[in-house]
Design a protein around this motif. Structure first.
Motif, PDB file in Angstrom:
ATOM      1  N   HIS A 260      19.183   8.477   0.836  1.00 17.46           N
ATOM      2  CA  HIS A 260      18.503   9.240   2.073  1.00 17.46           C
ATOM      3  C   HIS A 260      16.844   8.830   2.273  1.00 17.46           C
ATOM      4  N   ILE A 261      16.318   8.411   1.320  1.00 17.73           N
ATOM      5  CA  ILE A 261      14.820   8.230   1.458  1.00 17.73           C
ATOM      6  C   ILE A 261      14.299   7.138   2.133  1.00 17.73           C
ATOM      7  N   PHE A 262      15.305   6.077   2.684  1.00 13.23           N
ATOM      8  CA  PHE A 262      14.893   4.995   3.773  1.00 13.23           C
ATOM      9  C   PHE A 262      14.898   5.449   5.092  1.00 13.23           C
TER      10      PHE A 262
ATOM     11  N   GLN B 136      12.217  13.516   3.735  1.00 16.07           N
ATOM     12  CA  GLN B 136      11.505  14.092   2.426  1.00 16.07           C
ATOM     13  C   GLN B 136      12.272  14.443   1.656  1.00 16.07           C
ATOM     14  N   VAL B 137      12.226  14.149   0.341  1.00 15.94           N
ATOM     15  CA  VAL B 137      13.229  14.730  -0.701  1.00 15.94           C
ATOM     16  C   VAL B 137      12.648  16.088  -1.250  1.00 15.94           C
ATOM     17  N   ASP B 138      13.345  17.139  -0.886  1.00 18.82           N
ATOM     18  CA  ASP B 138      12.917  18.664  -1.022  1.00 18.82           C
ATOM     19  C   ASP B 138      13.326  19.027  -2.583  1.00 18.82           C
TER      20      ASP B 138
ATOM     21  N   ILE C 183       7.783  11.578 -11.020  1.00 23.47           N
ATOM     22  CA  ILE C 183       8.970  12.796 -10.934  1.00 23.47           C
ATOM     23  C   ILE C 183      10.205  12.027 -10.807  1.00 23.47           C
ATOM     24  N   GLY C 184      10.250  10.970 -10.338  1.00 27.74           N
ATOM     25  CA  GLY C 184      11.721  10.257 -10.047  1.00 27.74           C
ATOM     26  C   GLY C 184      12.411  10.988  -9.020  1.00 27.74           C
ATOM     27  N   ILE C 185      13.476  10.447  -8.804  1.00 29.27           N
ATOM     28  CA  ILE C 185      14.389  11.029  -7.466  1.00 29.27           C
ATOM     29  C   ILE C 185      15.899  11.277  -7.851  1.00 29.27           C
ATOM     30  N   ASN C 186      16.311  12.310  -7.494  1.00 23.69           N
ATOM     31  CA  ASN C 186      17.726  12.664  -7.604  1.00 23.69           C
ATOM     32  C   ASN C 186      18.767  11.279  -7.301  1.00 23.69           C
TER      33      ASN C 186
ATOM     34  N   ILE D  84       6.412   0.168 -10.339  1.00 21.62           N
ATOM     35  CA  ILE D  84       6.950   1.012 -11.173  1.00 21.62           C
ATOM     36  C   ILE D  84       6.023   2.115 -11.726  1.00 21.62           C
ATOM     37  N   ASP D  85       6.813   3.272 -11.575  1.00 21.33           N
ATOM     38  CA  ASP D  85       5.855   4.609 -11.917  1.00 21.33           C
ATOM     39  C   ASP D  85       6.698   5.357 -12.804  1.00 21.33           C
ATOM     40  N   THR D  86       5.918   6.238 -13.722  1.00 14.94           N
ATOM     41  CA  THR D  86       6.299   7.182 -14.568  1.00 14.94           C
ATOM     42  C   THR D  86       6.302   8.599 -14.123  1.00 14.94           C
TER      43      THR D  86
ATOM     44  N   ILE E  25       0.824  -1.281   0.012  1.00 11.87           N
ATOM     45  CA  ILE E  25       0.140   0.032   0.007  1.00 11.87           C
ATOM     46  C   ILE E  25       0.921   1.123  -0.122  1.00 11.87           C
ATOM     47  N   ASN E  26       2.006   1.224   0.939  1.00 12.34           N
ATOM     48  CA  ASN E  26       2.747   2.409   1.018  1.00 12.34           C
ATOM     49  C   ASN E  26       3.493   2.764  -0.361  1.00 12.34           C
ATOM     50  N   LEU E  27       4.086   1.805  -0.878  1.00 10.21           N
ATOM     51  CA  LEU E  27       4.770   1.780  -2.252  1.00 10.21           C
ATOM     52  C   LEU E  27       3.705   2.427  -3.234  1.00 10.21           C
TER      53      LEU E  27
ATOM     54  N   SER F  56       4.878  12.126   6.046  1.00  7.81           N
ATOM     55  CA  SER F  56       5.592  12.430   7.216  1.00  7.81           C
ATOM     56  C   SER F  56       6.953  11.759   7.064  1.00  7.81           C
ATOM     57  N   GLY F  57       7.253  11.477   5.892  1.00  7.24           N
ATOM     58  CA  GLY F  57       8.737  10.899   5.834  1.00  7.24           C
ATOM     59  C   GLY F  57       9.150   9.646   6.413  1.00  7.24           C
ATOM     60  N   LEU F  58       8.132   9.113   6.873  1.00  5.27           N
ATOM     61  CA  LEU F  58       8.346   7.639   7.613  1.00  5.27           C
ATOM     62  C   LEU F  58       7.947   6.421   6.662  1.00  5.27           C
ATOM     63  N   GLY F  59       7.020   6.607   5.771  1.00  6.89           N
ATOM     64  CA  GLY F  59       6.682   5.520   4.986  1.00  6.89           C
ATOM     65  C   GLY F  59       7.685   4.586   4.616  1.00  6.89           C
ATOM     66  N   LEU F  60       8.840   4.965   3.699  1.00 13.26           N
ATOM     67  CA  LEU F  60       9.914   3.991   3.274  1.00 13.26           C
ATOM     68  C   LEU F  60      10.654   3.417   4.378  1.00 13.26           C
ATOM     69  N   ALA F  61      10.787   4.375   5.470  1.00  9.09           N
ATOM     70  CA  ALA F  61      11.891   3.722   6.579  1.00  9.09           C
ATOM     71  C   ALA F  61      10.873   2.705   7.030  1.00  9.09           C
ATOM     72  N   ILE F  62       9.574   2.610   7.321  1.00 10.80           N
ATOM     73  CA  ILE F  62       9.066   1.771   7.877  1.00 10.80           C
ATOM     74  C   ILE F  62       9.027   0.428   6.948  1.00 10.80           C
TER      75      ILE F  62
ATOM     76  N   ASN G   9       2.829   5.988  -2.737  1.00 10.40           N
ATOM     77  CA  ASN G   9       3.754   6.816  -2.914  1.00 10.40           C
ATOM     78  C   ASN G   9       3.908   7.163  -4.653  1.00 10.40           C
ATOM     79  N   ALA G  10       3.913   5.956  -5.320  1.00  8.61           N
ATOM     80  CA  ALA G  10       3.802   5.952  -6.864  1.00  8.61           C
ATOM     81  C   ALA G  10       2.770   6.966  -7.317  1.00  8.61           C
ATOM     82  N   ILE G  11       1.572   6.495  -6.539  1.00  9.97           N
ATOM     83  CA  ILE G  11       0.388   7.829  -7.146  1.00  9.97           C
ATOM     84  C   ILE G  11       0.624   8.885  -6.935  1.00  9.97           C
ATOM     85  N   LYS G  12       1.129   9.158  -5.549  1.00  4.74           N
ATOM     86  CA  LYS G  12       1.272  10.582  -5.088  1.00  4.74           C
ATOM     87  C   LYS G  12       2.272  11.282  -5.755  1.00  4.74           C
ATOM     88  N   PHE G  13       3.512  10.470  -6.243  1.00 11.17           N
ATOM     89  CA  PHE G  13       4.549  11.361  -6.897  1.00 11.17           C
ATOM     90  C   PHE G  13       4.616  11.086  -8.490  1.00 11.17           C
TER      91      PHE G  13
HETATM   92  P1  ADP Z   1       6.487  10.416   2.536  1.00 15.08           P
HETATM   93  O1  ADP Z   1       5.445  10.239   3.575  1.00 15.08           O
HETATM   94  O2  ADP Z   1       6.816  11.878   2.519  1.00 15.08           O
HETATM   95  O3  ADP Z   1       5.960   9.925   1.309  1.00 15.08           O
HETATM   96  P2  ADP Z   1       8.409   8.371   2.241  1.00 15.08           P
HETATM   97  O4  ADP Z   1       9.387   7.925   3.193  1.00 15.08           O
HETATM   98  O5  ADP Z   1       7.093   7.218   1.736  1.00 15.08           O
HETATM   99  O6  ADP Z   1       7.852   9.684   3.190  1.00 15.08           O
HETATM  100  O7  ADP Z   1       9.158   8.799   1.115  1.00 15.08           O
HETATM  101  C1  ADP Z   1      10.237   9.542   1.512  1.00 15.08           C
HETATM  102  C2  ADP Z   1      10.396  10.404   0.189  1.00 15.08           C
HETATM  103  O8  ADP Z   1      10.934   9.794  -1.061  1.00 15.08           O
HETATM  104  C3  ADP Z   1       9.265  11.298  -0.216  1.00 15.08           C
HETATM  105  O9  ADP Z   1       9.222  12.389   0.322  1.00 15.08           O
HETATM  106  C4  ADP Z   1       9.747  11.426  -1.638  1.00 15.08           C
HETATM  107  O10 ADP Z   1      10.398  12.478  -2.081  1.00 15.08           O
HETATM  108  C5  ADP Z   1      10.268  10.354  -2.080  1.00 15.08           C
HETATM  109  N1  ADP Z   1       9.744   9.163  -2.959  1.00 15.08           N
HETATM  110  C6  ADP Z   1       9.187   8.143  -2.174  1.00 15.08           C
HETATM  111  N2  ADP Z   1       8.602   7.401  -3.446  1.00 15.08           N
HETATM  112  C7  ADP Z   1       8.679   8.180  -4.482  1.00 15.08           C
HETATM  113  C8  ADP Z   1       8.208   7.900  -5.691  1.00 15.08           C
HETATM  114  N3  ADP Z   1       7.694   6.725  -6.296  1.00 15.08           N
HETATM  115  N4  ADP Z   1       8.512   8.801  -6.797  1.00 15.08           N
HETATM  116  C9  ADP Z   1       9.494   9.656  -6.342  1.00 15.08           C
HETATM  117  N5  ADP Z   1       9.717  10.136  -5.086  1.00 15.08           N
HETATM  118  C10 ADP Z   1       9.255   9.191  -4.041  1.00 15.08           C
END
Ligand code: ADP
Length: 492
Positions: A428-430, A435-437, A419-422, A415-417, A384-386, A447-453, A389-393
């Protein structure tokens, strides 16, 4: 060949003394041999001169009266002295008056007999003298002496010298062995102790020295250095022990406060969830107009209350999860379930949110997937988290959930299309509260906790999670989930 500078001090000292003795002996023995040679020559000429004087004076009357026979008799007295090879008497006109020779020297003729001279010729001593009687020159006498006795004498002296030479070298060797001990023994002990200290690290070792010379000073200096080092080492050990105790105290304190923090967070989250659930429940009842009709504006505002409460509840759940994980209190429970069914259900439940943004959300699952024995609730939470996130970004395009079988594990890619990540942010995202600014995604809530969890949960289940992403193109989050939850993970 071993170089001189690489030899031991002992060998060097002995060699130097032997070389010195060798050259001194060669010099003195050479000098001695030369003086022996000269002395023999002088003695021989003086003997010949005396004999010439005696023979000359004995021959005077024979020469004055031209009595060759008497003169030959006088010369014949040389017969008893075999080393005299030739003798000859010449009259005042230079004519040969009488001669004597050893049988084998019959052909010898004196070439320069009419003068007072003495010289060495082809290994023979030759001497000639004037014969004078009452101040009147009567004639000349010449003698020729064999020097082979000189060679014999010299070879004897040479042998003696050689023996003295070898004896001298032997004595020098014995003396030098004894003499160098006081120097080389101290240096060797010093070197051996240095190596021992280096290898064992034992700075309590000391070198004994009985001398008060430079070596004694060196040994004293070395001992003093060791003393200082062992003192510093002791001081350092005490300091480390002291700091270790302090650090252990600080660590215990930190662990305790970390524990307290986690416990506090867990209980607070729990305390907060109950009233929040009430708020969500009662706003739901109000929105369903079970308590009476609502105006459009009231409905709108109550929906906002419900939405914010749901978001708050989500955040609280995340905080609760991460604090449980970090305090080691989160447990996972193994259960057999079909992963394809879980994916289908999760994707279906989230598809409306994707479609709301104009995105397609689909899955690709092979038919022959085995059953998984893992914590279904936690796997679902990660999925659900992944997908969320994919829908959100992702603002346009698609999201695909691809499942395949790996070795003793399953691979699930989201797999999503989006904004991607630098590249720089990928590591750092885990991390918690990261949260990537990018400026672009700051409008997205989280919250910036989803991927860490997700990462901690997947690790608890014995798997791994990785990400590949290209900025502006999209991201792929890959989960490797073991088919069987490990026994060790169960204990957690
Ligand atoms: P958040 O609750 O902010 O989504 P996450 O731990 O789930 O926290 O994600 C951390 C950061 O990783 C996000 O703020 C975002 O910048 C980046 N990120 C996560 N998933 C994606 C994705 N599918 N596409 C682009 N960036 C992502």
């Amino acid at each position: 060949m071993i170089r001189f500078r690489n030899l031991s001090i002992k060998t060097k000292l002995v060699s130097i003394q032997l070389f010195t003795t060798f050259f001194v002996l060669v010099f003195f023995l050479g000098f001695y041999l030369l003086s022996q040679y000269k002395q023999f020559e002088e003695v021989s000429f003086s003997r010949m001169s005396t004999l010439a004087d005696v023979l000359g004076s004995n021959s005077v009357s024979a020469m004055v009266f031209y009595d060759n026979g008497a003169a030959r008799e006088v010369l014949g007295s040389l017969e008893t002295q075999a080393e005299f090879l030739n003798a000859a008497l010449y009259d005042t006109t230079g004519q040969l008056f009488a001669e004597y020779h050893q049988p084998e020297e019959i052909n010898y003729r004196f070439s320069n007999a009419l003068s007072d001279s003495q010289y060495t010729q082809a290994g023979y001593f030759i001497l000639s003298r004037e014969i004078v009687s009452e101040n009147i020159l009567v004639g000349w006498i010449a003698l020729r002496l064999d020097t082979s006795t000189r060679e014999a004498l010299l070879s004897k002296v040479l042998w003696q010298s050689l023996i003295i030479f070898l004896l001298g070298l032997l004595i020098a060797y014995i003396l030098s062995i004894k003499a160098q001990e006081s120097i080389s023994d101290s240096i060797r002990t010093l070197a051996e102790t240095t190596i021992k200290v280096r290898d064992s690290g034992d700075y309590s070792l000391r070198v004994q020295s009985n001398t008060r010379d430079e070596i004694g000073m060196l040994v004293d200096g070395f001992n003093a250095m060791l003393e200082k080092i062992s003192h510093h080492e002791k001081h350092l050990e005490d300091l480390v022990a002291e700091r270790t105790i302090e650090l252990e105290g600080a660590k215990a304190k930190a662990e305790e406060s970390d524990h307290l923090k986690s416990a506090f967070l867990a209980s607070m989250s729990h305390e907060l969830r109950t009233p929040l659930n009430s708020i969500i429940g009662f706003t739901g009842i109000l929105l369903q107009e079970m308590a009476g009709p609502l105006t459009v504006e009231q409905k709108k505002q109550l929906s906002m209350v419900k939405g914010s409460s749901a978001h708050l509840l989500e955040l609280i759940n995340d905080v609760l999860d991460i604090s449980k994980i970090e305090s080691g209190r989160l447990q996972v429970f193994g259960d057999a379930f079909k992963i394809d069914l879980l994916i289908v259900m999760t994707v279906s439940s989230l598809r409306p949110f994707a479609e709301k943004k104009g995105l397609t959300l689909e899955y690709l699952i092979p038919e022959d997937l085995p059953e998984v024995y893992s914590d279904k609730r936690r796997v679902e939470q990660v999925l659900i988290n992944l997908i969320n996130n994919a829908i959100k970004f992702t603002d346009e395009g698609s999201i695909r959930v691809v499942c395949s079988k790996a070795e003793n594990a399953l691979s699930i890619d989201v797999i999503d299309t989006g904004i991607g990540i630098n590249q720089g942010d990928l590591t750092h995202i885990f991390e918690t509260f990261r949260q990537v600014d990018t400026g672009l995604n700051r409008v997205k809530e989280g919250s910036g906790l989803g991927l860490a969890i997700c990462k901690r949960l997947i690790e608890l289940l014995g798997g791994t999670i990785n990400v590949k992403s290209e900025f502006g193109i999209g991201s792929t989050f890959s989960v490797i989930l073991p088919l069987k939850l490990g026994a060790q993970t169960d204990e957690d």
